[in-house]
Design an enzyme around this catalytic site. Structure first.
Site, short mmCIF file in Angstrom:
data_model
loop_
_atom_site.label_atom_id
_atom_site.label_comp_id
_atom_site.label_asym_id
_atom_site.label_seq_id
_atom_site.Cartn_x
_atom_site.Cartn_y
_atom_site.Cartn_z
N GLY A 12 -2.65 14.70 -21.89
CA GLY A 12 -1.88 13.49 -22.15
C GLY A 12 -1.19 13.58 -23.50
CB ILE A 17 -3.50 7.81 -28.35
CG1 ILE A 17 -3.38 6.34 -28.77
CG2 ILE A 17 -4.78 8.40 -28.93
CD1 ILE A 17 -4.42 5.44 -28.14
CG ASP A 36 2.32 14.58 -20.98
OD1 ASP A 36 1.48 13.83 -21.49
OD2 ASP A 36 3.34 14.18 -20.39
CG ASP A 41 9.78 16.86 -28.91
OD1 ASP A 41 8.90 16.01 -28.66
OD2 ASP A 41 10.88 16.55 -29.43
N GLY A 77 -3.46 8.67 -19.43
CA GLY A 77 -3.75 7.48 -18.65
C GLY A 77 -2.46 6.76 -18.30
CB SER A 117 -9.13 0.73 -22.28
OG SER A 117 -8.58 -0.54 -22.58
CE1 TYR A 156 -5.17 1.56 -18.48
CE2 TYR A 156 -6.38 -0.26 -19.48
CZ TYR A 156 -5.81 0.99 -19.58
OH TYR A 156 -5.87 1.68 -20.76
#
Length: 261
Positions: A12, A17, A36, A41, A77, A117, A156
């Site tokens: 990710g 983050i 990812d 970049d 996520g 989370s 979620y």
């Protein structure tokens, strides 16, 4: 004697983050593999693409990166505005497959840090319902489980509750078999590119209340050092823990309220 270069996998790493985590370790001199869904970049030693909804893609990724890694920082996520199936397949099932597949690729003394989370709040009370999700190990089973749930319950939150429960249950076995620690970091609302999605799915009024209570939303710079700590030897006896990084918003909820000063 110079310390050996640390080897870090960040899943990710394209934004938010995850990008901040990869850039932080890269700047510190670590060998960083940035993973990812899309090309990006983000500063890193090497980049790979992987769709966490695709179990075969995860297997192929892990088969090609070798072993001897020090840390898996699993930050990927999707928010609750995404289709329910995608939310569960990325935030829970894809995370589960990546983490379990990485365990034998991490060195003894290594660590896994998964970003969950504070939306997972209350997961302990939902363990009976979440048992069925933790028993689901492929996409069809995950979607079948979700089809039987209350559609009004935020998917979620479910995905992050499952992530925390999975990591908590995995931690003792990962330590005993591989010498690898597994912990989760649970941020509160954080200024990232998907904050607007969370305002849509959770309600801007709720997030504004959090912001007003603690003074501001978090930034990625608030979260990255906690990931670094949990992945470091300094946290060598911390295992199976979910650490809230929310400015103290959640804590009073389980303590019967706030003190006035």
């Amino acid at each position: 004697m110079a310390q050996p270069q640390r080897r870090i996998v960040v899943v990710g790493a394209g934004s938010g983050i995850g990008a901040a985590t990869a850039a932080h370790f890269h700047a510190a001199g670590a060998h960083v593999l940035a993973v990812d869904l899309r090309d990006n970049d983000t500063p890193a030693t090497e980049h790979r693409r992987c769709d966490l909804r695709d179990g075969a893609a995860i297997e192929a990724l892990l088969a090609g990166i070798g072993d001897g890694w020090d840390l898996l920082a699993h930050v990927a996520g999707v928010p609750g505005t995404a289709p329910a199936g995608d939310v569960l397949e990325v935030n829970y099932l894809g995370m589960r497959r990546t983490v379990t597949g990485m365990l034998p690729l991490l060195r003894t003394g290594g660590a896994v840090v998964t970003v969950a989370s504070v939306a997972a709040l209350g997961w302990q009370q939902r363990i009976p319902e979440l048992e069925g999700l933790l028993a689901a190990t492929d996409e069809a089973a995950v979607r079948a489980w979700q089809a039987g749930q209350d559609p009004a319950y935020p998917v979620y939150s479910t995905s992050k509750q499952a992530a925390v429960l999975f990591a908590t249950r995995l931690a003792p076995a990962a330590w005993q078999k591989y010498g690898v620690r597994v912990n989760t970091v649970s941020p509160g609302p954080t200024e990232t590119p998907i904050l607007g999605d969370f305002e849509t799915s959770m309600g801007k009024e709720l997030l504004d209340t959090v912001k007003a209570t603690v003074g501001r939303h978090a930034t990625a710079a608030d979260i990255v050092p906690v990931i670094e700590f949990l992945g470091s030897p300094a946290a060598g006896w911390v295992n199976g823990h979910d650490l809230h990084v929310d400015g103290g918003f959640v804590a009073p909820m389980s303590a019967g309220g706030r003190l006035a000063l």
